[in-house]
Design an enzyme around this catalytic site. Structure first.
Site, PDB file in Angstrom:
ATOM      1  N   LYS A  76      35.595  31.043  46.802  1.00  0.00           N
ATOM      2  CA  LYS A  76      35.411  32.422  47.273  1.00  0.00           C
ATOM      3  C   LYS A  76      34.197  33.044  46.606  1.00  0.00           C
ATOM      4  O   LYS A  76      34.092  33.072  45.386  1.00  0.00           O
ATOM      5  CB  LYS A  76      36.665  33.244  46.958  1.00  0.00           C
ATOM      6  CG  LYS A  76      36.542  34.733  47.260  1.00  0.00           C
ATOM      7  CD  LYS A  76      37.802  35.487  46.800  1.00  0.00           C
ATOM      8  CE  LYS A  76      37.614  36.987  46.884  1.00  0.00           C
ATOM      9  NZ  LYS A  76      38.794  37.734  46.372  1.00  0.00           N
ATOM     10  N   ASP A 115      33.462  43.332  44.891  1.00  0.00           N
ATOM     11  CA  ASP A 115      34.546  43.756  45.771  1.00  0.00           C
ATOM     12  C   ASP A 115      34.960  45.190  45.470  1.00  0.00           C
ATOM     13  O   ASP A 115      35.676  45.454  44.511  1.00  0.00           O
ATOM     14  CB  ASP A 115      35.750  42.824  45.609  1.00  0.00           C
ATOM     15  CG  ASP A 115      36.877  43.179  46.560  1.00  0.00           C
ATOM     16  OD1 ASP A 115      36.619  43.933  47.520  1.00  0.00           O
ATOM     17  OD2 ASP A 115      38.003  42.689  46.345  1.00  0.00           O
ATOM     18  N   LYS A 127      39.260  50.357  46.188  1.00  0.00           N
ATOM     19  CA  LYS A 127      39.989  50.113  44.945  1.00  0.00           C
ATOM     20  C   LYS A 127      39.940  51.346  44.037  1.00  0.00           C
ATOM     21  O   LYS A 127      39.030  52.173  44.156  1.00  0.00           O
ATOM     22  CB  LYS A 127      39.361  48.936  44.188  1.00  0.00           C
ATOM     23  CG  LYS A 127      39.542  47.579  44.822  1.00  0.00           C
ATOM     24  CD  LYS A 127      38.859  46.519  43.985  1.00  0.00           C
ATOM     25  CE  LYS A 127      39.022  45.136  44.593  1.00  0.00           C
ATOM     26  NZ  LYS A 127      40.404  44.644  44.508  1.00  0.00           N
ATOM     27  N   ASP A 165      34.515  38.635  41.372  1.00  0.00           N
ATOM     28  CA  ASP A 165      35.262  38.159  42.535  1.00  0.00           C
ATOM     29  C   ASP A 165      34.603  36.963  43.219  1.00  0.00           C
ATOM     30  O   ASP A 165      35.087  36.501  44.253  1.00  0.00           O
ATOM     31  CB  ASP A 165      35.476  39.300  43.533  1.00  0.00           C
ATOM     32  CG  ASP A 165      36.815  39.211  44.246  1.00  0.00           C
ATOM     33  OD1 ASP A 165      37.706  38.496  43.748  1.00  0.00           O
ATOM     34  OD2 ASP A 165      36.977  39.856  45.294  1.00  0.00           O
ATOM     35  N   ASP A 179      40.909  45.313  51.577  1.00  0.00           N
ATOM     36  CA  ASP A 179      40.806  44.753  50.228  1.00  0.00           C
ATOM     37  C   ASP A 179      41.445  43.372  50.141  1.00  0.00           C
ATOM     38  O   ASP A 179      41.397  42.736  49.101  1.00  0.00           O
ATOM     39  CB  ASP A 179      41.450  45.707  49.212  1.00  0.00           C
ATOM     40  CG  ASP A 179      41.079  45.360  47.785  1.00  0.00           C
ATOM     41  OD1 ASP A 179      40.025  44.716  47.580  1.00  0.00           O
ATOM     42  OD2 ASP A 179      41.844  45.714  46.865  1.00  0.00           O
ATOM     43  N   ARG A 233      40.642  36.174  51.623  1.00  0.00           N
ATOM     44  CA  ARG A 233      41.295  35.218  52.525  1.00  0.00           C
ATOM     45  C   ARG A 233      40.589  35.142  53.880  1.00  0.00           C
ATOM     46  O   ARG A 233      40.662  34.120  54.557  1.00  0.00           O
ATOM     47  CB  ARG A 233      42.774  35.582  52.680  1.00  0.00           C
ATOM     48  CG  ARG A 233      43.040  36.902  53.340  1.00  0.00           C
ATOM     49  CD  ARG A 233      44.434  37.442  53.025  1.00  0.00           C
ATOM     50  NE  ARG A 233      44.520  37.893  51.636  1.00  0.00           N
ATOM     51  CZ  ARG A 233      45.623  38.381  51.072  1.00  0.00           C
ATOM     52  NH1 ARG A 233      46.743  38.439  51.779  1.00  0.00           N
ATOM     53  NH2 ARG A 233      45.624  38.785  49.820  1.00  0.00           N
TER      54      ARG A 233
END
Length: 504
Positions: free
Chosen positions: A272, A277, A284, A295, A354, A358
């Site tokens: 990833k 992020d 966030k 991240d 967020d 995936r």
């Protein structure tokens, strides 16, 4: 850092610090004799128990350039590789803090260590070197030094210039070989840490791609970078959706190491690469958001592991796939409730922007299966805070649809000191990510968050029977105030290399 291996007795080596390793048993039995032989003028106080990673500083009468400082380094019971790695790490930290440049390790008892730990001398040498490189690591490339006071400039830590493995005797050749491997692995792991520690304004998706290209040049393997136009052409809807709010274009990087002879297996590693992020529209909280530069830890680990595998000449084909972008809010950003189409054709309802990692991994996993059909697919990602809730900050979560693969990864975690713990992939969890408007939902509610994330990824491996997902959200990055060096850890590099070496 230069590494020298010598048969010369450690007490006669030109160095700033000499290190003597002791297990708890050896401390009681041998310490007095060893220290007297070195001319140490005092004994450690009773508080030193030789626990793994514990150190004590003593002094001796030395002539010329021989070390006057002696560090006693505890290895605990000395029964595991991690005991020696912890000791070497602690020694290196102390050496850097003292601004000293040449560190000598007494390796004369290495046969005894090998017997105790059930490791070969070559492996122990590699572990010690890895430990020193890890402990000596500092990320200070962004400091100008302009605000340092004149009187404190001499107090700035100086990195270790030379590591000497001394007293190697008949094991000289094996220790030289092991030290060389340790230098490769430790250096690659530290490069991964450098990438993760870079803030978002110093590391875009294009910068990450450039880092992969440089790794390919050092390791001698091929690197291909897909730009946004190619990503659109391939229909990577997950990666493109996450990138919609950004002013920086995404990249999709392929690293392809092929051994000189016939490859025993083809392994696909997916990392990833979210370079920062913010959470996107599902923003966030401000507290801790600065750490979201980490991240892309999975991507950094994959790049570093493939460079190390290539440099070690492992007889495997290892393909790395790195989808990269930042995740930002903006007028064109994806929104909660959007439905996107991934490269596989599977549609996804985005309940939370967020939960972006995936989405980009979905495209990369499908691409790995479609283009390479590898023997094994492993993805690494700082995927869920839920994994930290479940396992804490020291252990990664492991998911796999293959019992043998899961067992191999667990064992590699034990041997490398980068531990994993397996969590279930039962069919019951599929119910939590069902969508009324798309094929699948990208979130699964409050409970079992790390499991539902893994179940989501499983839908994009296109039926591959040998897949594993490793959630490194906890151990990838250490916050300030802990007992370890704050920042990136490089967790996963040693784990992957032990796994790859096991297949070699």
């Amino acid at each position: 850092m230069k590494c020298t291996v010598t048969a010369k007795e450690s007490g006669l080596v030109n160095a700033d610090i000499l290190v003597q390793f002791f297990s708890k048993k050896e401390m009681k039995r041998d310490a007095g004799k060893v220290l007297a032989g070195l001319g140490v003028v005092a004994s450690p106080d009773g508080d030193f128990k030789a626990s793994a990673g514990e150190i004590a500083m003593l002094y001796r009468q030395a002539s010329g350039k021989e070390a006057s400082r002696v560090i006693l380094a505890g290895v605990g019971e000395g029964k595991t590789a991690e005991d020696y790695r912890k000791a070497a790490d602690s020694v290196a930290r102390k050496t850097v803090d003292l601004h000293l440049g040449v560190l000598a390790l007494d390796c004369s008892p290495i046969d005894d260590w090998a017997k105790q730990s059930k490791q070969k001398p070559e492996e122990l040498a590699a572990i010690l070197v890895e430990g020193v490189l890890s402990g000596a690591y500092r990320f200070d490339r962004l400091k100008s030094g302009k605000l340092d006071k004149e009187e404190t400039k001499e107090d700035k830590p100086k990195n270790i210039e030379e590591l000497v493995l001394a007293g190697c005797g008949s094991r000289l050749e094996a220790i030289e070989k092991g030290a060389g491997k340790g230098m490769i692995i430790g250096a690659c792991q530290n490069r991964a840490r450098d990438l993760v520690n870079l803030p978002g304004n110093h590391l875009s998706a294009e910068d990450l791609a450039e880092a992969a290209i440089e790794a390919g040049k050092r390791g001698g393997f091929e690197v291909t970078v897909f730009d946004k136009k190619k990503i659109v052409e391939l229909g990577m809807g997950g990666l493109l959706a996450v990138n919609k709010g950004s002013e920086q274009p995404p990249t999709f990087v392929i690293l392809d190491y092929k051994p000189k002879g016939k490859a025993k297996k083809t392994i696909a590693l997916v990392g990833k690469g979210v370079t920062f992020d913010s959470g996107g529209i599902s923003l966030k909280p401000a507290q801790g958001m600065d750490e979201m530069k980490s991240d892309m830890s999975g991507a950094a680990v994959v790049i570093a592991a493939i460079e190390a595998a290539a440099s070690l000449g492992l007889p495997l084909r290892v393909v790395g796939l790195v989808p990269a972008t930042d995740n930002m809010p903006g007028g064109s950003a994806q929104k909660p409730g959007d439905v996107i189409t991934t490269m596989s054709g599977i549609t996804v309802e985005v309940g939370n922007t967020d939960a972006e990692g995936r989405l980009i991994l979905a495209d990369a996993l499908f691409y790995a299966k479609k283009e390479y059909n590898p023997d094994v697919i492993i993805d690494l990602a700082t995927l869920t805070g839920a994994c930290i809730v479940a396992l804490g900050n020291s252990v990664a979560g492991l998911f796999s649809n293959d019992e043998k693969l899961a067992e191999s990864i667990f064992e590699a975690g034990q041997s490398s000191g980068e531990k994993v713990w397996r969590l279930p992939l039962w069919d019951e969890y599929d119910e939590l990510i069902k969508s009324d408007v798309a094929d699948v939902h990208n979130t699964g509610g409050r409970g079992a968050g790390t499991i539902t994330a893994a179940k989501f990824l499983e839908k994009f491996i296109d039926g591959h029977k040998h897949w594993a997902h490793i959630d490194i959200a906890g151990p990838a990055f250490w916050a300030k105030g802990g007992s370890k060096t704050p920042g990136a850890t490089g967790f996963g590099v040693r784990l992957l290399l032990d796994l790859l070496k096991g297949w070699s």
